[in-house]
Enzyme design. Structure first.
Site, short mmCIF file in Angstrom:
data_model
loop_
_atom_site.label_atom_id
_atom_site.label_comp_id
_atom_site.label_asym_id
_atom_site.label_seq_id
_atom_site.Cartn_x
_atom_site.Cartn_y
_atom_site.Cartn_z
N THR A 12 0.81 -1.22 0.00
CA THR A 12 0.00 0.00 0.00
C THR A 12 0.85 1.27 0.00
O THR A 12 0.46 2.28 -0.57
CB THR A 12 -0.94 -0.02 1.23
OG1 THR A 12 -1.78 -1.16 1.11
CG2 THR A 12 -1.80 1.22 1.32
N SER A 54 1.73 -7.51 -0.74
CA SER A 54 2.48 -8.45 0.09
C SER A 54 1.86 -9.84 0.25
O SER A 54 2.57 -10.77 0.64
CB SER A 54 2.84 -7.83 1.44
OG SER A 54 1.76 -7.77 2.31
N THR A 87 1.74 -4.41 4.28
CA THR A 87 1.63 -4.72 5.71
C THR A 87 1.10 -6.13 5.98
O THR A 87 1.27 -6.64 7.08
CB THR A 87 0.72 -3.69 6.42
OG1 THR A 87 -0.57 -3.71 5.79
CG2 THR A 87 1.31 -2.31 6.37
N ASP A 88 0.44 -6.74 4.98
CA ASP A 88 -0.18 -8.04 5.25
C ASP A 88 0.83 -9.11 5.68
O ASP A 88 0.54 -9.92 6.56
CB ASP A 88 -0.95 -8.54 4.02
CG ASP A 88 -2.21 -7.71 3.75
OD1 ASP A 88 -2.56 -6.87 4.59
OD2 ASP A 88 -2.83 -7.91 2.68
N1 ASP Z 1 -2.81 -5.54 1.17
C1 ASP Z 1 -1.70 -4.63 1.32
C2 ASP Z 1 -0.40 -5.41 1.19
O1 ASP Z 1 0.02 -6.03 2.11
C3 ASP Z 1 -1.78 -3.97 2.63
C4 ASP Z 1 -0.71 -2.96 2.88
O2 ASP Z 1 0.29 -2.86 2.24
O3 ASP Z 1 -0.90 -2.23 3.84
O4 ASP Z 1 0.21 -5.34 0.17
#
Ligand code: ASP
Length: 325
Positions: A12, A54, A87-88
């Site tokens: 993200t 991710s 973040t995932d």
């Molecule tokens: N779905 C996203 C990912 O992990 C969430 C993020 O980056 O915050 O790529």
């Protein structure tokens, strides 16, 4: 002037919202622009290594990041590294890096919960904070760190706790190691013990299964084959399993597949406490390896690294059981 290598991998932090409100990947990374950070005394070298949401990260791509950092430290006169990441699976990559990199320069992983053009986007702020930490002398010899929403966390324990809040990353056991407060990087504690393992490949077919009320042998039977290299089970409470799973677990152990037990609880360790059928005492007697304090996804990373370095039997057991290595 310190040289900080920023390795971008997607997520993200590098995305933006389209006209329909969907968060999409970009060809150009919006934070790959040193002018927006206001850190004239730090030389930031951006490297667009990957551009992946991710959930698409794998142990292989994590090893690619490890190898990129090793190369930078050996050949590129780098004082610190920041990895930007979705973040995932951020907590898995951060811990993988912690397990596979020597403590040479600070390595800091960060990301964002809101994409670059959303109101209250947190990407630039987190990126700037991570650069500040990577450039601070205090961040040396503290293992891989995660910096998010002003908090500095140990990669070993930090976990994503909320689906959308910018204050999502927490260490449920030890809290923050420190904080980034405007220009100041302040450490209040240090995690002791750190062991690095050199690997050049990653073992696959290492699975993570979560216990649930009414669980039977079905999922265990599905991985009862020659390909399976290891299993992590997120057991209930202090480390207990429903009785109908036991025979299938026993069959996996007879195949010499290492089975690691953690708790599905948010905090705490699996232990041999209960003596009823499927309780921790029976599981320990069956030969399951109890892993202290790590959550399921991190225990799986550690099992992959341990197996990939050739550890087996007692060696692997000790490696997995020791939370502080
Ligand atoms: N779905 C996203 C990912 O992990 C969430 C993020 O980056 O915050 O790529």
């Amino acid at each position: 002037m310190k040289n900080i290598l920023a390795i971008h991998t997607g997520g993200t932090i590098s995305m933006s919202q389209d006209e329909m409100g969907g968060v999409v990947q970009n060809d150009e990374n919006p934070i790959d622009n040193n002018d927006i950070l206001g850190l004239p005394d730090i030389n930031i070298i951006n490297d667009e290594l990957l551009n992946l949401p991710s959930p698409q990260m794998t142990p292989e791509t994590m090893l690619k990041i490890t190898n990129r950092i090793k190369k930078a430290v050996a050949e590129e006169n780098i004082d610190g590294v920041v990895v930007t990441h979705g973040t995932d699976t951020l907590e898995e990559t951060a811990y993988f890096l912690d397990l596979t990199l020597p403590n040479t320069v600070p390595v800091v992983v960060t990301g964002a919960m809101r994409s670059s053009n959303e109101i209250g986007a947190d990407g630039v702020f987190n990126f700037k904070s991570a650069i500040q930490v990577a450039a601070s002398d205090e961040a040396k010899n503290k293992g891989v760190l995660v910096v998010f929403n002003t908090g500095i966390y140990a990669a070993r324990f930090v976990t994503k706790t909320h689906t959308t809040s910018v204050d999502t990353f927490k260490d449920p056991i030890y809290g923050t190691l420190g904080t980034v407060d405007h220009d100041q990087v302040i450490f209040a504690q240090q995690l002791i013990g750190s062991e690095y393992t050199d690997i050049n490949h990653v073992k696959d077919h290492v699975y993570l299964l979560k216990a649930y009320a009414g669980m039977t042998d079905v999922l265990f039977n599905a991985i009862d084959n020659d390909e399976t290299n290891g299993v992590v089970i997120e057991a209930m409470g202090a480390g207990n399993m429903p009785a109908p799973t036991l025979k299938a677990i026993e069959r996996l152990i007879k195949r010499n597949i290492p089975i690691v037990l953690v708790s599905r609880c948010f905090s705490g360790s699996a232990q041999a406490i209960y003596a009823y059928e499927g309780g921790g005492i029976e599981l320990k007697d069956m030969g399951l390896i109890f892993c202290t304090q790590l959550n399921g996804q991190k225990a799986r990373m550690k099992l992959i690294v341990g197996l990939s370095s050739g550890k087996a039997g007692k060696d692997l057991e000790e490696y997995m059981a020791n939370a502080l290595s």
